[in-house]
Design a protein around this motif. Structure first.
Motif, PDB file in Angstrom:
ATOM      1  N   LYS A  10      28.544  40.682  40.273  1.00  0.00           N
ATOM      2  CA  LYS A  10      27.527  39.827  39.897  1.00  0.00           C
ATOM      3  C   LYS A  10      27.044  39.987  38.354  1.00  0.00           C
ATOM      4  N   VAL A  11      26.979  38.745  37.700  1.00  0.00           N
ATOM      5  CA  VAL A  11      26.300  38.953  36.335  1.00  0.00           C
ATOM      6  C   VAL A  11      25.030  38.818  36.445  1.00  0.00           C
ATOM      7  N   THR A  12      24.083  39.799  36.232  1.00  0.00           N
ATOM      8  CA  THR A  12      22.738  39.757  36.139  1.00  0.00           C
ATOM      9  C   THR A  12      22.023  40.009  34.908  1.00  0.00           C
ATOM     10  N   SER A  13      22.763  40.609  34.068  1.00  0.00           N
ATOM     11  CA  SER A  13      22.320  40.808  32.677  1.00  0.00           C
ATOM     12  C   SER A  13      23.496  40.684  31.675  1.00  0.00           C
ATOM     13  N   LYS A  14      22.898  40.962  30.424  1.00  0.00           N
ATOM     14  CA  LYS A  14      23.799  40.259  29.267  1.00  0.00           C
ATOM     15  C   LYS A  14      25.329  41.308  29.427  1.00  0.00           C
ATOM     16  N   ILE A  15      26.503  40.505  29.163  1.00  0.00           N
ATOM     17  CA  ILE A  15      27.688  41.358  29.404  1.00  0.00           C
ATOM     18  C   ILE A  15      28.325  41.271  28.018  1.00  0.00           C
ATOM     19  N   ALA A  16      29.388  42.147  27.854  1.00  0.00           N
ATOM     20  CA  ALA A  16      30.266  42.019  26.888  1.00  0.00           C
ATOM     21  C   ALA A  16      31.543  41.888  27.371  1.00  0.00           C
ATOM     22  N   ILE A  17      32.487  40.915  27.232  1.00  0.00           N
ATOM     23  CA  ILE A  17      33.470  40.700  27.966  1.00  0.00           C
ATOM     24  C   ILE A  17      34.675  41.811  27.663  1.00  0.00           C
ATOM     25  N   GLU A  18      34.699  42.304  26.518  1.00  0.00           N
ATOM     26  CA  GLU A  18      35.723  43.168  26.259  1.00  0.00           C
ATOM     27  C   GLU A  18      35.499  44.667  27.293  1.00  0.00           C
ATOM     28  N   GLU A  19      34.242  44.749  27.957  1.00  0.00           N
ATOM     29  CA  GLU A  19      34.036  45.815  28.500  1.00  0.00           C
ATOM     30  C   GLU A  19      34.190  45.578  30.033  1.00  0.00           C
ATOM     31  N   THR A  20      34.270  44.403  30.492  1.00  0.00           N
ATOM     32  CA  THR A  20      34.678  44.030  31.680  1.00  0.00           C
ATOM     33  C   THR A  20      36.211  44.349  32.307  1.00  0.00           C
ATOM     34  N   LYS A  21      36.160  44.798  33.722  1.00  0.00           N
ATOM     35  CA  LYS A  21      37.495  45.147  34.059  1.00  0.00           C
ATOM     36  C   LYS A  21      38.269  43.825  34.516  1.00  0.00           C
ATOM     37  N   THR A  22      39.644  44.122  34.224  1.00  0.00           N
ATOM     38  CA  THR A  22      40.535  43.121  34.669  1.00  0.00           C
ATOM     39  C   THR A  22      41.435  43.665  35.878  1.00  0.00           C
ATOM     40  N   TYR A  23      41.193  44.895  36.440  1.00  0.00           N
ATOM     41  CA  TYR A  23      41.895  45.219  37.389  1.00  0.00           C
ATOM     42  C   TYR A  23      40.948  46.346  38.150  1.00  0.00           C
ATOM     43  N   ILE A  24      40.968  46.308  39.626  1.00  0.00           N
ATOM     44  CA  ILE A  24      40.127  47.210  40.191  1.00  0.00           C
ATOM     45  C   ILE A  24      40.959  47.720  41.320  1.00  0.00           C
ATOM     46  N   ASP A  25      41.024  49.078  41.609  1.00  0.00           N
ATOM     47  CA  ASP A  25      41.637  49.751  42.668  1.00  0.00           C
ATOM     48  C   ASP A  25      41.055  49.873  43.962  1.00  0.00           C
ATOM     49  N   LEU A  26      41.540  49.109  44.947  1.00  0.00           N
ATOM     50  CA  LEU A  26      40.491  49.094  46.141  1.00  0.00           C
ATOM     51  C   LEU A  26      41.048  50.141  47.252  1.00  0.00           C
ATOM     52  N   LEU A  27      41.972  50.995  46.553  1.00  0.00           N
ATOM     53  CA  LEU A  27      42.374  52.209  47.351  1.00  0.00           C
ATOM     54  C   LEU A  27      42.957  52.028  48.682  1.00  0.00           C
ATOM     55  N   ALA A  28      43.751  50.824  48.638  1.00  0.00           N
ATOM     56  CA  ALA A  28      44.594  50.464  49.899  1.00  0.00           C
ATOM     57  C   ALA A  28      45.886  49.803  49.236  1.00  0.00           C
ATOM     58  N   ASP A  29      46.954  49.945  50.100  1.00  0.00           N
ATOM     59  CA  ASP A  29      48.280  49.283  49.533  1.00  0.00           C
ATOM     60  C   ASP A  29      47.928  47.752  49.888  1.00  0.00           C
ATOM     61  N   LYS A  30      49.048  46.822  49.440  1.00  0.00           N
ATOM     62  CA  LYS A  30      49.115  45.313  49.584  1.00  0.00           C
ATOM     63  C   LYS A  30      49.111  45.079  50.934  1.00  0.00           C
ATOM     64  N   ASP A  31      49.428  45.473  51.913  1.00  0.00           N
ATOM     65  CA  ASP A  31      49.484  45.277  53.339  1.00  0.00           C
ATOM     66  C   ASP A  31      47.974  45.455  53.912  1.00  0.00           C
ATOM     67  N   ALA A  32      47.549  46.528  53.657  1.00  0.00           N
ATOM     68  CA  ALA A  32      46.114  46.674  54.072  1.00  0.00           C
ATOM     69  C   ALA A  32      45.395  45.648  53.378  1.00  0.00           C
ATOM     70  N   ILE A  33      45.428  45.430  52.096  1.00  0.00           N
ATOM     71  CA  ILE A  33      44.434  44.410  51.498  1.00  0.00           C
ATOM     72  C   ILE A  33      44.591  43.001  52.175  1.00  0.00           C
ATOM     73  N   GLU A  34      45.892  42.637  52.499  1.00  0.00           N
ATOM     74  CA  GLU A  34      46.173  41.409  52.978  1.00  0.00           C
ATOM     75  C   GLU A  34      45.664  41.146  54.314  1.00  0.00           C
ATOM     76  N   GLU A  35      45.794  42.253  55.078  1.00  0.00           N
ATOM     77  CA  GLU A  35      45.060  42.330  56.508  1.00  0.00           C
ATOM     78  C   GLU A  35      43.820  42.140  56.269  1.00  0.00           C
ATOM     79  N   ALA A  36      42.891  42.797  55.512  1.00  0.00           N
ATOM     80  CA  ALA A  36      41.634  42.748  55.446  1.00  0.00           C
ATOM     81  C   ALA A  36      41.204  41.168  54.920  1.00  0.00           C
ATOM     82  N   LEU A  37      42.251  40.678  54.225  1.00  0.00           N
ATOM     83  CA  LEU A  37      41.769  39.369  53.944  1.00  0.00           C
ATOM     84  C   LEU A  37      42.024  38.528  55.010  1.00  0.00           C
ATOM     85  N   GLU A  38      42.980  38.499  55.762  1.00  0.00           N
ATOM     86  CA  GLU A  38      43.061  37.686  56.838  1.00  0.00           C
ATOM     87  C   GLU A  38      41.933  37.830  57.859  1.00  0.00           C
TER      88      GLU A  38
END
Length: 292
Positions: A10-38
């Motif tokens: 959530k954006v709650t204070s001023k951000i610099a877009i070059e400092e924001t993340k484009t990738y995050i590791d949820l510490l799970a494989d694709k199958d586990a992530i899709e199961e969680a999404l379901e």
């Protein structure tokens, strides 16, 4: 799997877009992530049923991002378990001649979800301070009475438009619309990879437009505009969430989880109780039906 903490996005204070993340590791494989999404989207679907019965809130989900950020597939996967009558998706393209005869927010007003429903804006009213800001000449097509040349599309013009958008969102929030705004934060390298895939895979060719490459050349301009949007329009009643989107499954789960966690905070969204007189006769009604 890593727990998804809403406050990280959530954006709650001023951000610099070059400092924001484009990738995050949820510490799970694709199958586990899709199961969680379901599991998450099933809960969202159940919540929408209750929202409909309650009839006092609508939910507006706004999706913004560069070309190939994954908006279409996110909509498909996140809302898969919703009752089809409970969610309406609007994809806003170049304004039609009719839309240009109204103020720029008109087509967004008439597309808002009614109480009890989810509305999804695939590209949103923010295109009016994004694409038109990168290409100010487009404003001339709106035929505004006090704008006679591109030189008049100045900082005061954009300040006024930002104020109008903030007022628009405050008005609908005050009248029962819960607003989620998601910026799908894609890296330029990942966009290149996805555009190449569109070109190399015949079944995806239809998604490609030569104009996409022209817009890619303006990446820095778009990022400056997005940074301004995120900083000027993230409000308590209509917050922005920056979603790392280089990995599509993780982005989908993150969006779904944020919506579920935030909506569960509304303790007043409950199914209405039956009238006491009707409730007292339930056994009678059951017996009557069983005798048929």
């Amino acid at each position: 799997m890593k727990l998804i903490d809403v406050s990280e996005y959530k954006v709650t204070s001023k951000i610099a877009i070059e400092e924001t993340k484009t990738y995050i590791d949820l510490l799970a494989d694709k199958d586990a992530i899709e199961e969680a999404l379901e599991g998450t989207r099933e809960k969202l679907g159940d919540l929408q049923d209750t929202l409909y019965a309650h009839g006092k809130y609508a939910v507006l989900v706004c999706l913004q991002g560069m070309d190939a950020a994954g908006k279409d597939s996110l909509i498909r996967e996140v809302f898969k378990d919703f009752n089809a009558r409970g969610v309406v998706v609007h994809s806003f393209k170049v304004p039609t001649d009719l839309e240009k005869k109204h103020d720029y927010l008109w087509r967004h007003y008439i597309a808002l979800p009614s109480r009890g429903k989810f509305g999804v804006f695939n590209r949103t009213h923010y295109e009016n301070v994004l694409v038109t800001r990168v290409h100010p000449e487009y404003i001339m097509g709106e035929n505004l009475p006090h704008v006679n040349s591109v030189s008049e599309v100045d900082s005061k013009f954009w300040d006024a438009r930002f104020e109008q958008i903030n007022n628009f969102e405050k008005t609908i929030a005050d009248n029962g619309t819960i607003i989620f705004k998601f910026f799908l934060n894609l890296s330029k390298d990942e966009q290149k990879h996805r555009q190449l895939r569109r070109l190399r895979k015949p079944s995806k060719n239809w998604k490609f437009s030569a104009g996409d490459l022209d817009e890619r050349d303006l990446w820095s301009d778009y990022m400056r505009c997005y940074e301004d949007i995120l900083n000027r329009t993230s409000k308590a009643h209509a917050p922005w969430y920056i979603i790392p989107s280089d990995d599509k499954p993780s982005a989908r789960l993150t969006v779904a989880s944020i919506m579920l966690q935030e909506l569960q905070k509304y303790n007043d969204i409950k199914e209405p109780e039956l009238d006491d007189k009707v409730k007292a006769r339930i056994d009678e009604f059951i017996a009557r039906l069983e005798k048929e």
